[in-house]
Design an enzyme around this catalytic site. Structure first.
Site, PDB file in Angstrom:
ATOM      1  N   GLU A   1       0.837  -1.217   0.000  1.00 54.28           N
ATOM      2  CA  GLU A   1       0.000   0.000   0.000  1.00 54.28           C
ATOM      3  C   GLU A   1       0.866   1.259   0.000  1.00 54.28           C
ATOM      4  O   GLU A   1       0.777   2.076   0.924  1.00 54.28           O
ATOM      5  CB  GLU A   1      -0.869   0.020   1.267  1.00 54.28           C
TER       6      GLU A   1
ATOM      7  N   GLY B   1       2.103   4.998  -0.653  1.00 54.98           N
ATOM      8  CA  GLY B   1       1.481   6.283  -0.955  1.00 54.98           C
ATOM      9  C   GLY B   1       2.565   7.283  -1.335  1.00 54.98           C
ATOM     10  O   GLY B   1       2.868   7.509  -2.503  1.00 54.98           O
ATOM     11  N   ARG B   2       3.203   7.820  -0.292  1.00 50.26           N
ATOM     12  CA  ARG B   2       4.207   8.882  -0.481  1.00 50.26           C
ATOM     13  C   ARG B   2       5.273   8.531  -1.525  1.00 50.26           C
ATOM     14  O   ARG B   2       5.649   9.369  -2.337  1.00 50.26           O
ATOM     15  CB  ARG B   2       4.894   9.120   0.875  1.00 50.26           C
TER      16      ARG B   2
ATOM     17  N   ARG C   1       2.185  20.265   6.057  1.00 51.00           N
ATOM     18  CA  ARG C   1       3.152  19.382   6.716  1.00 51.00           C
ATOM     19  C   ARG C   1       4.144  20.100   7.631  1.00 51.00           C
ATOM     20  O   ARG C   1       4.432  19.603   8.722  1.00 51.00           O
ATOM     21  CB  ARG C   1       3.891  18.517   5.683  1.00 51.00           C
TER      22      ARG C   1
ATOM     23  N   TYR D   1       3.965  18.643  11.307  1.00 54.36           N
ATOM     24  CA  TYR D   1       5.027  17.695  11.715  1.00 54.36           C
ATOM     25  C   TYR D   1       6.407  18.334  11.726  1.00 54.36           C
ATOM     26  O   TYR D   1       7.402  17.622  11.693  1.00 54.36           O
ATOM     27  CB  TYR D   1       5.101  16.501  10.749  1.00 54.36           C
TER      28      TYR D   1
ATOM     29  N   CYS E   1      -3.378  33.713   9.280  1.00 53.38           N
ATOM     30  CA  CYS E   1      -3.212  34.395  10.567  1.00 53.38           C
ATOM     31  C   CYS E   1      -2.917  33.419  11.700  1.00 53.38           C
ATOM     32  O   CYS E   1      -3.766  33.187  12.569  1.00 53.38           O
ATOM     33  CB  CYS E   1      -4.465  35.209  10.857  1.00 53.38           C
TER      34      CYS E   1
HETATM   35  N1  LLP Z   1      -1.467   2.032   4.484  1.00 56.82           N
HETATM   36  C1  LLP Z   1      -1.995   2.513   5.612  1.00 56.82           C
HETATM   37  C2  LLP Z   1      -2.863   1.650   6.415  1.00 56.82           C
HETATM   38  C3  LLP Z   1      -1.700   3.828   6.019  1.00 56.82           C
HETATM   39  O1  LLP Z   1      -2.207   4.286   7.153  1.00 56.82           O
HETATM   40  C4  LLP Z   1      -0.861   4.638   5.218  1.00 56.82           C
HETATM   41  C5  LLP Z   1      -0.549   6.011   5.611  1.00 56.82           C
HETATM   42  C6  LLP Z   1      -0.343   4.091   4.023  1.00 56.82           C
HETATM   43  C7  LLP Z   1      -0.663   2.787   3.699  1.00 56.82           C
HETATM   44  C8  LLP Z   1       0.549   4.868   3.115  1.00 56.82           C
HETATM   45  O2  LLP Z   1       1.740   5.219   3.732  1.00 56.82           O
HETATM   46  P1  LLP Z   1       2.913   5.935   2.891  1.00 56.82           P
HETATM   47  O3  LLP Z   1       3.409   4.928   1.863  1.00 56.82           O
HETATM   48  O4  LLP Z   1       2.343   7.117   2.238  1.00 56.82           O
HETATM   49  O5  LLP Z   1       3.921   6.266   3.901  1.00 56.82           O
HETATM   50  N2  LLP Z   1       0.222  12.950   6.609  1.00 56.82           N
HETATM   51  C9  LLP Z   1       1.464  12.320   6.996  1.00 56.82           C
HETATM   52  C10 LLP Z   1       1.516  10.851   6.608  1.00 56.82           C
HETATM   53  C11 LLP Z   1       0.361  10.051   7.182  1.00 56.82           C
HETATM   54  C12 LLP Z   1       0.390   8.603   6.740  1.00 56.82           C
HETATM   55  C13 LLP Z   1      -0.898   7.946   7.065  1.00 56.82           C
HETATM   56  N3  LLP Z   1      -0.992   6.582   6.666  1.00 56.82           N
HETATM   57  C14 LLP Z   1       2.616  13.103   6.372  1.00 56.82           C
HETATM   58  O6  LLP Z   1       2.357  14.063   5.682  1.00 56.82           O
HETATM   59  O7  LLP Z   1       3.772  12.776   6.588  1.00 56.82           O
END
Ligand code: LLP
Length: 433
Positions: free
Chosen positions: A288, A290-291, A327, A331, A359
């Site tokens: 899964e 994402g980033r 972000r 964070y 603001c």
């Molecule tokens: N699978 C699950 C169950 C997740 O909770 C997440 C991310 C992913 C996959 C994808 O993770 P990645 O490959 O993107 O690391 N907003 C935060 C990141 C929050 C991640 C939430 N879960 C940031 O901007 O760093």
């Protein structure tokens, strides 16, 4: 030659290069896109996304697998279409994401549904379209899903998200695989949970999953989590419940500030070796990410509004803000900030805090950045493809930014800039007095 960020001139990030002193994406000058569409503007490189995906596809080639893009990272429809057309399934966390996923044309069987708080309505919605798997996060959720599926005369495909109690060695807000986190079912309760699930008439056990955190830059935590999950698979199957797929979640980090995470193919070479060594080489793998698919495929362009030098701090006020780029405020995240044109020879380099118009003192995008800029200059906030637009808000009644997707020489507007009228369209006025 070096760029203002100190990186070699030609390669600020793959697909984002300086040519003739101008920052380009796939060779298209970003300056041109900013003039055409205004700022703040997100610009994405399709080649960068497909290149990141190709590393996973190479790493998993020859194995039964499904790459489910975690669409929370960036859920804009054209981005989803790009990845779905390239073969991805999608990892969703809400009914809203399911609707987006279907609108983007994904096959429902390639959708997996994660998240700790699925509602009955969302479960029904996902069962109706026939998604591939529910990643269940608690015993209570399992029982509700069983009841909802039985009520519809169906069996819900389920995987239990286990909490392997592994430290992902990342920011505490984005670390999810430790005992103190709200995610997943504790390691010691997993086997009983599977025995229970297998006995539920509304459920069909298909997999197991874990996700230990995000922006992970080392291989060790993945290997540890894999070992713990494989131990569990062995123990669960010894109880007569078979597990078709193993889902290792997402979490692989990207280079924000000189970070050096493993490449996806190198990471998977090591993980597959471990799976083979433990006799699980033929098991279907789900991931899964994402980033790591979209983060370094996007930038946010912003215009310098005002220079505000001060006794203690110099502020560079730009037209992007925490509502566009949350972000740093959330964070203390670092994003490189670079000028679209190489600095003017006649402007001195000064150390600036780059801040937005919102603001709030928390509205900063970068601290202590050495930049040679004047008002009216354009800057690129790098590594802004993930968790920026998808987390953008309307705070201060700021419309969300426009988005452009570049594919070779073609630049397509994939989201119009949001107007104030768009923002209050769903509101209702009081009756006239
Ligand atoms: N699978 C699950 C169950 C997740 O909770 C997440 C991310 C992913 C996959 C994808 O993770 P990645 O490959 O993107 O690391 N907003 C935060 C990141 C929050 C991640 C939430 N879960 C940031 O901007 O760093």
């Amino acid at each position: 030659m070096t760029t203002p960020s100190g990186l070699p001139a030609a390669a600020l990030l793959p697909f984002f290069t300086y040519q003739d002193q101008q920052l380009t994406v796939e060779g298209v000058p970003l300056d041109r896109l900013a003039r055409e569409h205004g700022t703040p503007l997100f610009v994405y490189s399709q080649a960068a996304m497909l290149n990141a995906l190709a590393a996973y596809q190479r790493g998993l080639a020859g194995r039964p697998h499904l790459i489910c893009y975690a669409m929370k990272a960036n859920s804009s429809l054209a981005i989803l279409q790009t990845l779905v057309r390239a073969g991805c399934g999608l990892d969703i966390v809400s009914g809203g994401e399911l609707e987006r996923a279907l609108a983007a044309g994904v096959e429902p069987a390639k959708v997996i549904f994660s998240g700790v708080g699925k509602t009955r309505a969302e479960m029904r919605q996902a069962l109706t379209v026939g998604i591939g798997c529910f990643n269940v996060e608690s015993r209570a959720e399992l029982d509700v899903l069983d009841e909802v599926a039985r009520g519809m005369g169906l069996r819900a495909p389920v995987s239990v998200r286990v909490n392997p109690n592994v430290d992902a060695q990342t920011h505490p807000y984005i670390s999810t695989g430790l005992k103190g986190n709200k995610f997943g079912i504790a390691h010691e309760d997993v086997i009983d949970t599977y025995i229970h699930a297998a006995a539920c008439g509304g459920l069909r056990v298909v997999g197991i999953d874990c996700h230990i955190g995000s922006q992970i830059t080392q291989t060790g935590p993945y290997l540890d989590a894999m070992d713990r999950v494989l131990d569990l698979v062995q123990a669960i199957e010894a109880k007569g419940v078979s597990i078709e797929h193993i889902d290792f979640g997402g979490g692989l980090g990207i280079d924000y500030q000189g970070d050096t995470p493993p490449e996806a193919d190198a990471l998977w070479a090591q993980l597959l070796q471990r799976m083979d060594a433990r006799g699980f080489g033929d098991r279907k793998i789900f991931i899964e990410p994402g980033r790591s698919l979209v983060g370094n495929a996007g930038v946010c362009l912003t215009e310098v509004l005002y220079l505000k030098p001060g006794e203690h701090k110099n502020f560079l006020i730009v037209d992007a803000a925490m509502n566009d780029l949350p972000r740093p405020a959330m964070y203390q995240a670092f994003h490189r900030i670079v000028p679209l044109r190489q600095p003017h020879p006649d402007v001195d380099t000064t150390t600036w805090d780059v801040v937005g118009p919102v603001c709030e003192s928390g509205d900063w995008i970068g601290r202590d950045r050495a930049l040679a800029v004047q008002s009216g200059d354009l800057l690129a906030v790098m590594s802004a493809g993930a968790y920026c637009m998808s987390m953008a808000s309307n705070y201060n009644t700021r419309g969300r930014a426009a988005e452009v997707l570049v594919d070779g020489t073609q630049a397509t507007l994939i989201r119009e800039r949001e107007t104030a009228a768009d923002q209050f369209r769903t509101e209702r006025m009081l009756p006239p007095t």
